[in-house]
Design a protein around this motif. Structure first.
Motif, PDB file in Angstrom:
ATOM      1  N   GLY A 235       0.800  -0.994  -0.028  1.00  0.00           N
ATOM      2  CA  GLY A 235       0.078   0.005   0.007  1.00  0.00           C
ATOM      3  C   GLY A 235       0.843   1.289   0.175  1.00  0.00           C
ATOM      4  N   PHE A 236       1.904   1.341   0.787  1.00  0.00           N
ATOM      5  CA  PHE A 236       2.838   2.704   0.897  1.00  0.00           C
ATOM      6  C   PHE A 236       3.771   2.635  -0.549  1.00  0.00           C
ATOM      7  N   VAL A 237       3.971   1.505  -0.977  1.00  0.00           N
ATOM      8  CA  VAL A 237       4.718   1.443  -2.391  1.00  0.00           C
ATOM      9  C   VAL A 237       3.995   2.178  -3.396  1.00  0.00           C
ATOM     10  N   GLY A 238       2.517   1.949  -3.594  1.00  0.00           N
ATOM     11  CA  GLY A 238       1.807   2.569  -4.480  1.00  0.00           C
ATOM     12  C   GLY A 238       1.827   4.311  -4.069  1.00  0.00           C
ATOM     13  N   LEU A 239       2.044   4.682  -2.685  1.00  0.00           N
ATOM     14  CA  LEU A 239       2.080   6.163  -2.591  1.00  0.00           C
ATOM     15  C   LEU A 239       3.385   6.590  -3.030  1.00  0.00           C
ATOM     16  N   VAL A 240       4.400   6.002  -3.094  1.00  0.00           N
ATOM     17  CA  VAL A 240       5.672   6.378  -3.533  1.00  0.00           C
ATOM     18  C   VAL A 240       5.535   6.803  -4.883  1.00  0.00           C
ATOM     19  N   PHE A 241       4.837   6.114  -5.844  1.00  0.00           N
ATOM     20  CA  PHE A 241       4.478   6.440  -6.959  1.00  0.00           C
ATOM     21  C   PHE A 241       3.888   7.775  -7.450  1.00  0.00           C
ATOM     22  N   LEU A 242       3.035   8.312  -6.374  1.00  0.00           N
ATOM     23  CA  LEU A 242       2.485   9.809  -6.540  1.00  0.00           C
ATOM     24  C   LEU A 242       3.236  10.526  -6.862  1.00  0.00           C
ATOM     25  N   ALA A 243       4.538  10.488  -6.153  1.00  0.00           N
ATOM     26  CA  ALA A 243       5.528  11.840  -6.432  1.00  0.00           C
ATOM     27  C   ALA A 243       5.835  11.827  -8.072  1.00  0.00           C
ATOM     28  N   LEU A 244       5.997  10.960  -8.643  1.00  0.00           N
ATOM     29  CA  LEU A 244       6.233  10.975 -10.306  1.00  0.00           C
ATOM     30  C   LEU A 244       5.029  11.758 -10.872  1.00  0.00           C
ATOM     31  N   ALA A 245       3.815  10.906 -10.718  1.00  0.00           N
ATOM     32  CA  ALA A 245       2.719  11.164 -11.306  1.00  0.00           C
ATOM     33  C   ALA A 245       2.074  12.591 -11.056  1.00  0.00           C
ATOM     34  N   LEU A 246       2.335  12.872  -9.653  1.00  0.00           N
ATOM     35  CA  LEU A 246       1.627  14.351  -9.275  1.00  0.00           C
ATOM     36  C   LEU A 246       2.528  15.404 -10.215  1.00  0.00           C
ATOM     37  N   SER A 247       4.022  15.175 -10.164  1.00  0.00           N
ATOM     38  CA  SER A 247       4.880  16.287 -10.615  1.00  0.00           C
ATOM     39  C   SER A 247       4.690  16.380 -12.157  1.00  0.00           C
ATOM     40  N   TYR A 248       4.556  15.178 -12.711  1.00  0.00           N
ATOM     41  CA  TYR A 248       4.046  15.168 -13.987  1.00  0.00           C
ATOM     42  C   TYR A 248       2.762  16.002 -14.674  1.00  0.00           C
ATOM     43  N   SER A 249       1.926  15.539 -13.775  1.00  0.00           N
ATOM     44  CA  SER A 249       0.501  16.048 -14.126  1.00  0.00           C
ATOM     45  C   SER A 249       0.210  17.595 -13.958  1.00  0.00           C
ATOM     46  N   LEU A 250       1.066  17.941 -12.788  1.00  0.00           N
ATOM     47  CA  LEU A 250       0.690  19.310 -12.493  1.00  0.00           C
ATOM     48  C   LEU A 250       1.420  20.331 -13.376  1.00  0.00           C
ATOM     49  N   SER A 251       2.722  19.807 -13.974  1.00  0.00           N
ATOM     50  CA  SER A 251       3.632  20.466 -14.655  1.00  0.00           C
ATOM     51  C   SER A 251       3.057  20.714 -16.098  1.00  0.00           C
ATOM     52  N   SER A 252       2.494  19.680 -16.540  1.00  0.00           N
ATOM     53  CA  SER A 252       2.326  19.323 -18.066  1.00  0.00           C
ATOM     54  C   SER A 252       1.270  20.539 -18.566  1.00  0.00           C
ATOM     55  N   PRO A 253       0.280  20.730 -18.028  1.00  0.00           N
ATOM     56  CA  PRO A 253      -0.587  22.152 -18.474  1.00  0.00           C
ATOM     57  C   PRO A 253       0.081  23.290 -19.030  1.00  0.00           C
ATOM     58  N   LEU A 254       1.110  23.687 -17.862  1.00  0.00           N
ATOM     59  CA  LEU A 254       1.974  24.799 -17.995  1.00  0.00           C
ATOM     60  C   LEU A 254       2.973  24.992 -19.186  1.00  0.00           C
ATOM     61  N   LEU A 255       3.557  23.663 -19.275  1.00  0.00           N
ATOM     62  CA  LEU A 255       4.826  23.346 -20.246  1.00  0.00           C
ATOM     63  C   LEU A 255       4.055  23.278 -21.712  1.00  0.00           C
ATOM     64  N   GLY A 256       2.748  22.694 -21.763  1.00  0.00           N
ATOM     65  CA  GLY A 256       1.835  22.842 -22.987  1.00  0.00           C
ATOM     66  C   GLY A 256       1.565  24.264 -23.354  1.00  0.00           C
ATOM     67  N   LEU A 257       1.367  25.140 -22.540  1.00  0.00           N
ATOM     68  CA  LEU A 257       0.772  26.506 -22.722  1.00  0.00           C
ATOM     69  C   LEU A 257       2.030  27.210 -23.273  1.00  0.00           C
ATOM     70  N   LEU A 258       3.253  26.983 -22.818  1.00  0.00           N
ATOM     71  CA  LEU A 258       4.469  27.785 -22.969  1.00  0.00           C
ATOM     72  C   LEU A 258       5.008  27.138 -24.426  1.00  0.00           C
ATOM     73  N   SER A 259       4.739  25.954 -24.707  1.00  0.00           N
ATOM     74  CA  SER A 259       5.024  25.568 -26.078  1.00  0.00           C
ATOM     75  C   SER A 259       4.215  26.002 -27.183  1.00  0.00           C
ATOM     76  N   ASP A 260       2.916  26.315 -26.909  1.00  0.00           N
ATOM     77  CA  ASP A 260       2.150  26.929 -27.912  1.00  0.00           C
ATOM     78  C   ASP A 260       2.502  28.259 -28.052  1.00  0.00           C
ATOM     79  N   LYS A 261       2.504  29.126 -26.983  1.00  0.00           N
ATOM     80  CA  LYS A 261       2.615  30.612 -27.134  1.00  0.00           C
ATOM     81  C   LYS A 261       3.844  30.893 -27.545  1.00  0.00           C
TER      82      LYS A 261
END
Length: 420
Positions: A235-261
């Motif tokens: 159960g706690f191993v699954g929580l460690v995976f959150l660090a990678l996924a959260l960082s990616y999902s939160l930064s992607s919209p901003l990076l996409g906006l900058l890539s288009d603008k």
């Protein structure tokens, strides 16, 4: 966009639930670390071949039909995968795992190839922004997959996580049939061979491959390393995976906006994203040459850094490849979109095969610390290669602009205007 968001979310949950508990279950069934990596990798190899074929025939098959049919197949075989614990140990279990994963790859390739094309067709001027926003759902699927899978596995056993999530995917099929528009298109003479022979596309393909290789390496190895090194339950191993996924999902919209603008930033994202990824994998173990003791907080911090680097490289890559195709004479339409999305999917899948397979072998022979450091070499090579290419491209453009007489462009404009 809503249909693609459903696909990203559901497919990433089904993809990420395997990480926390499947490698351990497969070992109980007689599969070695290398074989576990092969089970993860065969999905990607099949996806590679299927993406190339489906991308080439997207116009003939139809984007909407390919999308919906792919989701239906993926949902069915996810449920089937949950039944494999009843198979006999040894070669029978391993063979069935490979067979079901191959079927899942065909459905997944169909849905993803079609979704990329549909998005680019619907939002031609904001591709990176839309894809970056949808990567939030990808990240959300990666975030929820490990803890949901771990909870269902610990509470109800091996079968329930796959049955529940497979049913969720099947429920989304009629919803997507209603939401998705139907795009009519005419086949063109453009081909994969014409696309892959463009030098810039070759380097972008290698970048896509290295990105997938690094991520795929973590599937069969990271959960075992975390549970053994830090003595954490599933159960706690699954929580460690959150660090990678959260960082990616939160930064992607901003990076996409900058890539288009600011499209000129894409090249910097690709270069520094590759170098940051290499640094992350070198520190993930960390590499024994550094003589640094691994700590849980440091491991999580490096995953956060890797998630951001993953977004820097992954988000601008598709629009950059599509722009390169259009600049080199490809007709704007569903046919070119199918070729580019199919090629992107194929390179992603090829890396997804090499990453788990090679990663499982290296992890078994050298240990996670050295295996992660070696795997980061793919990202280092891609970052340096694409950086050198952009430098050469910029110098060639500067040289050609200096050799062009100042009045040539004005004369061409006047001539074309008079001819009109």
């Amino acid at each position: 966009m809503a249909a693609t968001a459903c696909l990203n979310f559901s497919s990433m949950i089904c993809y990420s639930i395997l990480g926390p508990f499947f490698p351990r279950e497969a070992e109980k069934k007689g599969a070695s670390g290398t074989v576990v990596g092969l089970i993860f990798g065969c999905f990607a190899l099949s996806n590679f071949l299927t993406s190339l074929i489906l991308g080439n025939y997207l116009v003939q098959i139809g984007a909407k039909f390919m999308f919906v049919a792919g989701m239906f197949v993926s949902g069915c075989v996810t449920i089937l995968f949950g039944m494999l614990d009843r198979a006999p140990d040894g070669p029978v279990f391993i063979g069935l795992c490979v067979l079901v994963r191959v079927m899942d790859a065909i459905g997944f390739a169909a849905a993803v190839t079609a979704s990329f094309s549909i998005l680019a067709k619907a939002f031609p001027n904001n591709i990176a922004t839309v894809m970056g926003s949808l990567e939030t759902f990808t990240g959300l699927g990666l975030v929820l997959g490990p803890p949901i899978g771990s909870f269902l596995y610990q509470s109800f056993g091996y079968e329930v996580p796959f049955i529940v999530l497979g049913c969720v995917v099947l429920i989304l099929v009629p919803l997507n049939m209603y939401l998705l528009p139907k795009y009519d298109a005419i086949a063109t003479k453009d081909s994969f061979w014409m696309l892959i022979t463009l030098p810039k596309v070759v380097f972008l393909c290698f970048t896509r491959f290295s990105l997938s290789t690094c991520l795929g390496f973590l599937d069969p190895t990271m959960s075992l390393f975390i549970s053994e090194k830090f003595k954490l339950p599933a159960g706690f191993v699954g929580l460690v995976f959150l660090a990678l996924a959260l960082s990616y999902s939160l930064s992607s919209p901003l990076l996409g906006l900058l890539s288009d603008k600011m499209p000129h930033l894409r090249k910097w994202f690709l270069v520094f994203g590759g170098l940051l990824t290499a640094l992350s994998f070198f520190l993930l173990g960390p590499a024994p040459i550094l003589h640094i003791e691994s700590k849980l907080w440091m491991f999580v911090l490096i995953l956060v850094l890797y998630g951001f680097a993953f977004g820097m490289t992954g988000v601008p890559l598709f629009p950059e490849m599509l722009s390169c195709a259009y600049e080199n004479g490809f007709e704007q339409g569903l046919s070119a979109l199918g070729l580019v999305s199919g090629l992107c999917g194929a390179m992603w899948s090829l890396g997804g095969f090499v990453g788990p397979t090679l990663g499982g072998f290296l992890n078994e022979r050298l240990g996670f610390e050295w295996a992660a450091a070696i795997q980061g070499g793919w990202a280092l090579l891609s970052g340096l290669a694409i950086g050198i290419f952009y430098i050469i491209e910029a110098s060639q453009r500067r040289r050609s602009s200096l050799q062009t007489p100042p009045g040539t462009n004005e004369e061409r404009v006047h001539l074309s205007a008079s001819e009109t």
